[in-house]
Motif scaffolding. Structure first.
Motif, PDB file in Angstrom:
ATOM      1  N   GLN A 140      -9.269  -4.226  10.458  1.00  0.00           N
ATOM      2  CA  GLN A 140     -10.130  -3.516   9.511  1.00  0.00           C
ATOM      3  C   GLN A 140     -10.772  -4.431   8.469  1.00  0.00           C
ATOM      4  N   HIS A 198     -10.151   0.445  -1.831  1.00  0.00           N
ATOM      5  CA  HIS A 198      -9.102   0.096  -0.866  1.00  0.00           C
ATOM      6  C   HIS A 198      -9.608   0.564   0.494  1.00  0.00           C
ATOM      7  N   THR A 208      -9.834   1.314   4.314  1.00  0.00           N
ATOM      8  CA  THR A 208      -9.151   1.639   5.553  1.00  0.00           C
ATOM      9  C   THR A 208     -10.157   2.342   6.461  1.00  0.00           C
ATOM     10  N   SER A 209      -9.672   3.054   7.481  1.00  0.00           N
ATOM     11  CA  SER A 209     -10.591   3.749   8.382  1.00  0.00           C
ATOM     12  C   SER A 209      -9.849   4.866   9.104  1.00  0.00           C
ATOM     13  N   PRO A 263       0.827  -1.211   0.000  1.00  0.00           N
ATOM     14  CA  PRO A 263       0.000   0.000   0.000  1.00  0.00           C
ATOM     15  C   PRO A 263       0.857   1.254   0.000  1.00  0.00           C
ATOM     16  N   SER A 292     -11.839   5.847   3.862  1.00  0.00           N
ATOM     17  CA  SER A 292     -11.994   5.496   5.276  1.00  0.00           C
ATOM     18  C   SER A 292     -13.440   5.089   5.482  1.00  0.00           C
ATOM     19  N   ARG A 316      -9.094   4.815  -2.371  1.00  0.00           N
ATOM     20  CA  ARG A 316      -8.963   4.466  -0.960  1.00  0.00           C
ATOM     21  C   ARG A 316      -9.939   5.317  -0.153  1.00  0.00           C
ATOM     22  N   HIS A 374      -8.394   8.876   5.245  1.00  0.00           N
ATOM     23  CA  HIS A 374      -7.432   9.359   6.246  1.00  0.00           C
ATOM     24  C   HIS A 374      -7.490  10.862   6.516  1.00  0.00           C
ATOM     25  N   VAL A 387      -6.700  -3.933   4.329  1.00  0.00           N
ATOM     26  CA  VAL A 387      -5.432  -3.466   4.884  1.00  0.00           C
ATOM     27  C   VAL A 387      -5.588  -3.331   6.391  1.00  0.00           C
ATOM     28  N   GLY A 388      -4.471  -3.383   7.111  1.00  0.00           N
ATOM     29  CA  GLY A 388      -4.521  -3.189   8.562  1.00  0.00           C
ATOM     30  C   GLY A 388      -3.904  -4.323   9.343  1.00  0.00           C
TER      31      GLY A 388
END
Length: 341
Positions: A267, A245, A247-248, A22, A215, A213, A166, A285-286
């Motif tokens: 995640q 993609h 994420t958070s 990533p 969140s 990507r 993000h 991811v995570g």
């Protein structure tokens, strides 16, 4: 049933495995001109030697004041293209595909004077107060994303990822916490991101997938949940995003109230929910550094691809080591074969 080492195909993108490096900022452009240097070349090419299926280059500013810091990479000028092409060509020589993440930090641009955002709301007491963007400036930034994408294509990248996570600019527009405008961009939280996606799609070759990507959840009081983000992202999907993609966080300082405990695969459930709600391919991811954990994410069908960040910072050859541990059957460079016998 697909596993971590099953090739992945989507449109004209064919990956030799499901492993993604990533985007992770290196803060290493000492000249502060946005141009990647030898550090970036070695950093990315070594992961290709190490067997990664897809590398996504760190968040790259579409505007000089869109970088998190002045030592971040950028792609706001045609003069940047040759340095990226050098990286891309070498990565390709090892059978790895490479994308680039285009973004703008918005109110989190630490060195911008001033930073800009949808609304004049500071990220925290340690950050400067941003200036609210005018309508004309918003249009100019949409074009800057488009031009960044055009340059990415000219540099030879296989795919482009738009950064909408993000707490950076697109996230700032689609979050009610940070977008308190009274114009069309405040009345329609998805509008800015949607127009960015459409503008980028105009310059992508037929068959090149577009990644984004996001969140999927915020972790501060009043923050949105995965269902809200999925509704916003439905607009992005309709505008042309092919793969998300997942994420958070990022909308508040690290350690904000309500944040999850960072543990392996913390995640993945968000990626699973996103895949179900939008019926799209997703990257999870995570803290997926453990080979067995990463393998299980793909075997379970929770995500189509697995991004390994910190693990790949520690080990450029994470993919090759995972193949040996999991009997993935992936070839290693002949120069290193003795080390795997």
């Amino acid at each position: 049933m697909a596993d971590l080492f099953t090739p992945y195909n989507f449109k004209n993108l064919t990956l030799k495995n499901r492993i993604v490096m990533p985007p992770m900022c290196q803060y290493s452009v000492q000249a502060e001109d946005g141009t990647p240097n030898d550090w970036h070349y070695v950093h990315y090419v070594s992961r290709a030697v190490g067997g990664t299926g897809l590398i996504i280059v760190e968040m790259t500013g579409i505007h000089p004041d869109g970088r998190i810091s002045n030592q971040d990479t950028g792609l706001w000028s045609d003069e940047h293209i040759p340095a990226y092409r050098r990286i891309v060509d070498s990565v390709h020589s090892y059978g790895t595909k490479i994308g680039i993440q285009l973004g703008h930090a918005g109110r989190k641009a630490q060195d911008a004077e001033p930073s800009v955002a949808p609304s004049a709301i500071a990220f925290s007491s340690r950050y400067k107060m941003p200036r609210a963007l005018t309508g004309n400036e918003i249009e100019e930034l949409i074009q800057a994303y488009k031009e960044g994408a055009r340059r990415s294509v000219e540099a030879g990248f296989d795919t482009i990822e738009i950064h909408g996570a993000h707490g950076y600019l697109i996230h700032q527009f689609h979050s009610p916490l940070t977008n308190q405008r009274d114009d069309e961009y405040g009345q329609d939280y998805a509008l800015f991101g949607e127009r960015v996606v459409k503008a980028v799609k105009e310059v992508l070759p037929e068959g090149m997938p577009l990644l984004m990507r996001v969140s999927a959840k915020e972790y501060v009081d009043g923050g949105y949940d995965v269902e809200y983000c999925a509704k916003i992202s439905e607009r992005y999907k309709d505008a042309g995003v092919d793969i998300f993609h997942i994420t958070s966080g990022g909308e508040g300082p690290i350690g904000s109230d309500g944040g999850p405990k960072a543990e392996p695969a913390y995640q993945v459930d968000l990626a699973k929910d996103f895949k179900r709600l939008l019926q799209v391919p997703v990257i999870a991811v995570g803290l997926l550094d453990d080979y067995e954990v990463a393998q299980d994410v793909v075997l379970s069908g929770h995500a189509d691809l697995v991004a390994v960040g910190r693990g790949m910072l520690r080990d450029p050859y994470w993919a090759s080591h995972a193949a040996k541990a999991l009997d993935g059957g992936q070839k290693v460079p002949k120069q290193y074969e003795r080390g795997y016998k």
